[in-house]
Design a protein around this motif. Structure first.
Motif, short mmCIF file in Angstrom:
data_model
loop_
_atom_site.label_atom_id
_atom_site.label_comp_id
_atom_site.label_asym_id
_atom_site.label_seq_id
_atom_site.Cartn_x
_atom_site.Cartn_y
_atom_site.Cartn_z
N GLU A 41 -59.64 -17.10 -40.68
CA GLU A 41 -58.68 -17.77 -41.70
C GLU A 41 -59.15 -19.11 -42.16
OE1 GLU A 41 -55.51 -16.66 -43.51
OE2 GLU A 41 -56.74 -15.40 -42.99
N VAL A 42 -59.62 -19.87 -40.91
CA VAL A 42 -60.43 -21.20 -41.30
C VAL A 42 -61.68 -21.05 -41.94
CG1 VAL A 42 -61.31 -23.20 -40.04
CG2 VAL A 42 -59.02 -22.23 -39.08
N GLN A 43 -62.30 -20.09 -41.51
CA GLN A 43 -63.57 -19.73 -42.37
C GLN A 43 -63.33 -19.31 -43.86
OE1 GLN A 43 -65.49 -16.38 -40.05
NE2 GLN A 43 -67.21 -17.58 -39.72
N ARG A 44 -62.34 -18.57 -44.00
CA ARG A 44 -61.98 -17.97 -45.29
C ARG A 44 -61.69 -19.57 -46.18
NH1 ARG A 44 -57.09 -17.20 -47.77
NH2 ARG A 44 -55.97 -17.13 -46.12
N CYS A 45 -60.95 -20.25 -45.51
CA CYS A 45 -60.27 -21.37 -46.41
C CYS A 45 -61.41 -22.38 -46.42
CB CYS A 45 -59.20 -22.02 -45.81
SG CYS A 45 -57.51 -20.81 -45.90
N ALA A 46 -62.21 -22.55 -45.51
CA ALA A 46 -63.48 -23.74 -45.52
C ALA A 46 -64.46 -23.00 -46.92
CB ALA A 46 -64.28 -23.53 -44.47
N GLU A 47 -64.34 -22.01 -47.19
CA GLU A 47 -65.21 -21.47 -48.46
C GLU A 47 -66.46 -21.78 -48.29
OE1 GLU A 47 -62.16 -22.69 -51.21
OE2 GLU A 47 -61.47 -20.81 -51.57
N GLY A 48 -67.01 -21.86 -47.17
CA GLY A 48 -68.42 -22.39 -47.02
C GLY A 48 -68.77 -23.79 -47.33
N ARG A 49 -67.92 -24.54 -47.46
CA ARG A 49 -67.97 -25.99 -47.92
C ARG A 49 -68.24 -26.66 -46.56
NH1 ARG A 49 -63.29 -25.96 -51.50
NH2 ARG A 49 -64.20 -26.30 -53.56
N ALA A 50 -67.85 -26.08 -45.50
CA ALA A 50 -67.99 -26.71 -44.14
C ALA A 50 -68.23 -25.72 -43.19
CB ALA A 50 -67.03 -27.67 -43.76
N PRO A 51 -69.24 -25.86 -42.32
CA PRO A 51 -69.33 -24.84 -41.25
C PRO A 51 -68.04 -24.68 -40.28
CG PRO A 51 -70.73 -26.59 -40.58
CD PRO A 51 -70.20 -26.98 -42.10
N ALA A 52 -67.92 -23.58 -39.83
CA ALA A 52 -66.59 -23.22 -39.23
C ALA A 52 -67.07 -22.60 -37.73
CB ALA A 52 -65.52 -22.44 -39.83
N LEU A 53 -66.73 -23.30 -36.67
CA LEU A 53 -67.37 -22.60 -35.27
C LEU A 53 -66.07 -22.28 -34.86
CD1 LEU A 53 -70.32 -24.74 -34.03
CD2 LEU A 53 -70.34 -23.05 -35.67
N LEU A 54 -66.15 -21.59 -33.70
CA LEU A 54 -65.08 -20.86 -32.89
C LEU A 54 -65.17 -21.45 -31.23
CD1 LEU A 54 -62.63 -19.17 -32.26
CD2 LEU A 54 -64.39 -17.45 -31.57
#
Lengths: 273, 385, 95
Positions: free
Chosen positions: B346-359
């Protein structure tokens, strides 16, 4: 003398008439069992506002949708536990479960046996049409051995439950079996069951001409004739000795009626006294 | 009779605090089935409910437990069940019924590691997507995630309030660690606890339409035995509650059951922001993992990394807008959760490529440590250089 | 009605009479009311109702004793009887 000038049908006040005609096929017996149930509900003298009908899924499960009472059409097999919650939450309610053999005894079998064990104060009316009608006539836990259905095209390798015996073994305190033809006895039994305190179970045989009848070469009224000719009325019969065999005979009657504390009685006794 | 609200200072585990929260919220019916690590909720309810005029019943399985609480709610009593993964799977069937029938109730999942029987005594957060999509069909759901016994007490009250306000089953997605963790729990005076009740019908009974939405999109609810002669069904139904097998009826019903949530997101969603104002690295976490995350934020700050935490009290509906806004200004996200990436998606989806999202996550069985999170923070920072 | 021995209280016995009402458009033509009427009051009509079934019609109105069996056995709430003025047994027509 004809319909055009008719007064209202006596059951119209208990029907959602804006939903009639119902979905049941021509010759299906569910409507008759439903009708007997409504007559019983109106004859008990209890407040219809305090009566709730709960159904599961399947042809008989559609019953809840036609009765002008508080009515709940739940998920497949789960009418009894839903009704259990409703009854315990408001003990003033008379809660009737109206559903089919597949719903109550295959997918919902576990709930049936436990509600009977608890002597939950419910009235369970099972319309037994010997197969799954809604999905087109598949084998059920009540289909006679060797009977043909769409999933037993060569004949049913399994045998059916004896429902009154099952109910008795599990602890039901009112048990009767009738066919839809025995409308007076059936109505009488449902009336008794509604006023009985404890788990009441009534099995009613009703023809499914479209599903069961067609595949077993039984015409519209053949099954009714069998019900009429093979009926053996034995009130008080030992449930272990009752039979349901379209050739040998069908034991009908009120088999069991006795009192023992319900779940709610015992709950109060254990927790509050 | 005992008081339902045990005002005072207590030392309780999360399961018991959850049960006390339910009682304080007015829950008077509990149906359950024993399952580790949620059993203590049922045990405590079995002891307390009879003393406050309620009913506890141990059902034959989780399917029937879920069905029973819907039945009780339809008769007008606030009701709850509690379970863990395997039971949660079984409850998905009647969870859907509750959504379709718009029946308020609360379902607690004290999560353990799965799949299947998994690690019954060890915590995880692996059921988060199941919470969102576990029952068939498209729907909206509300799920809360508590991080401590004190929080589960309050969240259980919130869950009942949301469930009543929006006529929807509300999930509490706890985990074994919170469930079995004993801490100080302060129970306020009952007059300090704000309770909501489901909207109720007024006006003529014979004209009442049980699924005709009120001003906030939620239909008033009539109970069995009140003379409204309602019909409830899991089939697609119209405003009268009658089955209607048409695209139009499906569209209208879906609009009602999803719209009442989608149109009230700002009233439903609760998050906490910790040192997030100037953060370059935004941790997103919930439940027990958010406690490690908070410690990791402090450690990162000590090392000169501007980290902050977005703590999700409400996991579903997901706070999309908040994460989207954050994505415009942070250098990256790290989702911290006890699974291999669920809310992370979900975080990846909402970050929409603007910011990297790690787990920062693992398979469950133990809590995530601040050190593990810190490693991921460093990784993110080094990626940005 | 003929008796091989006339009961002493024949004159006092009053047989109920009924008038059958049919709600034709509810009928699905199963024929149970016709088959199971103990007095043979009904028969299938040639008419079609609005659903394409042949509803029953009353063939022998005078035979109806208002037993309500047609009403009870009908799965479709399409037929019922109401009480008509009673008549003494001796005047009851034979089946």
């Amino acid at each position: 003398m004809n319909g055009s000038t008719s007064p209202k049908h006596p059951l119209d006040s208990l029907l959602r008439t804006d939903r009639i005609p119902h979905i049941w096929c021509p010759g299906c017996g569910i409507g008759t069992v439903f009708s007997s149930s409504l007559i019983a509900i109106s004859s008990t003298g209890t407040d219809p506002m305090k009566t709730a009908v709960v159904s599961g899924i399947g042809c008989s499960g559609r019953g809840a949708g036609y009765v002008k009472l508080d009515s709940y059409h739940t998920t497949h097999g789960r009418a009894i536990p839903f009704a259990t919650g409703m009854k315990l939450a408001n003990p003033e309610l008379t809660v009737v479960v109206f559903s089919g053999d597949g719903d109550l005894f295959a997918i919902g079998g576990n709930h049936f046996i436990h509600a009977a064990r608890r002597n939950m104060d419910l009235t369970v009316i099972c319309v037994n049409n010997l197969n799954y009608g809604m999905t087109g006539g598949q084998a059920a836990a009540t289909t006679p051995h060797r009977a043909k259905t769409s999933t037993t095209p060569m004949g049913n390798p399994e045998g059916p439950f004896n429902l009154p015996l099952l109910a008795y073994a599990c602890g039901a305190t009112y048990i009767a079996r009738w066919t839809m033809l025995h409308t007076r006895d059936l109505t009488q039994s449902i009336t008794e069951a509604l006023t009985h305190t404890g788990f009441s179970f009534i099995e009613v045989l009703a023809p499914c001409p479209t599903g069961f009848g067609r595949k077993n070469k039984l015409k519209n009224s053949d099954l009714l004739r069998i019900y009429q000719e093979k009926a053996i009325v034995k009130n008080g019969a030992n449930p272990a000795e009752t039979i349901l065999d379209l050739e040998q005979g069908i034991t009908l009657g009120k088999f069991v009626e006795f009192d023992r504390p319900t779940f709610a009685d015992n709950y109060r006794a254990v927790n509050c006294d | 009779m005992e008081p339902a609200v045990l005002t005072g200072e207590h030392f309780l585990n999360g399961d018991v605090a959850c049960a006390e929260g339910a009682l304080a919220a007015g829950c008077r019916f509990f149906a359950g089935y024993p399952i580790t690590p949620a059993t203590e909720v049922a045990e405590h309810m079995s002891k307390r409910l009879p003393r406050v005029g309620g009913v506890f019943i141990q059902m034959e399985d989780e399917i029937s437990a879920m069905a029973a609480i819907l039945g009780a709610s339809c008769a007008g009593v606030k009701s709850m069940t509690a379970t863990s993964g395997p039971g949660f799977s079984l409850m998905m069937e009647n969870l859907g019924l509750g959504i379709a029938m718009e029946t308020p109730c609360v379902l607690v999942n004290v999560q353990r590691a799965g799949p299947s029987t998994g690690l019954p005594t060890l915590g995880a957060q692996g059921d988060m997507m199941q919470a969102r999509w576990g029952s068939h069909g498209h729907y909206e759901i509300i799920a809360l995630a508590p991080s401590s016994p004190q929080e589960i007490f309050y969240q259980t009250i919130t869950a009942f309030n949301l469930s009543e306000t929006y006529r929807i089953p509300v999930l509490i997605m706890a985990d074994e660690i919170v469930g079995h963790l004993s801490e100080r729990v302060i129970i306020p005076e009952s007059s300090k606890i704000k309770l909501q009740s489901r909207p109720r019908p007024t006006g003529r009974k014979d004209r009442f339409k049980p699924f005709h939405p009120g001003p906030n999109g939620v239909a008033p609810m009539a109970h069995a035995g009140e003379g409204y002669m309602v019909h409830f069904t899991g089939l697609t139904h119209d405003e009268r509650g009658y089955p209607a097998m048409t695209v139009e009826a499906q569209t209208e019903m879906m609009d009602r059951i999803t719209g009442k949530i989608r149109r009230n997101l700002d009233k439903i969603i609760q998050v906490e922001r910790y040192r997030l104002e100037d953060a370059d690295v935004a941790l997103v976490s919930y439940g027990i993992s958010s406690r490690s995350s908070q410690a990791a934020v402090d450690e990162a700050r000590e090392r000169g990394i501007k980290a902050g935490l977005l703590r999700l009290l409400t996991v579903w509906p997901f706070p999309e807008d908040i994460v989207r806004e954050l994505a415009k200004r942070v250098k990256g996200f790290i989702t911290v959760e006890l699974n291999l990436g669920q809310i992370h998606l979900e975080v990846q989806r909402c970050a929409e490529g603007r910011a990297p999202a790690l787990l920062a996550g693992h398979v469950g069985g133990s809590a995530i440590t601040p050190e593990e999170i810190l490693e991921r923070i460093k990784e993110l920072v080094s990626q940005g250089k | 009605m003929k008796f091989w021995r006339v009961p002493l209280d024949t004159e006092e016995i009053v047989i109920t009479r009924g008038v059958v009402h049919i709600i034709e458009d509810r009928c699905k033509g199963c024929g149970y009311c016709i088959d199971y009427c103990p007095r043979g009051v009904l028969e299938a009509s040639r008419r079609f109702n609005n659903r394409g079934y042949h509803p029953p019609e009353v063939k022998q109105p005078d035979l109806c004793v208002n037993c309500h069996y047609c009403e009870a056995v009908c799965p479709d709430f399409a037929i019922f009887s109401v009480e008509a003025p009673a008549q003494p047994t001796s005047e009851l027509p034979s089946k």
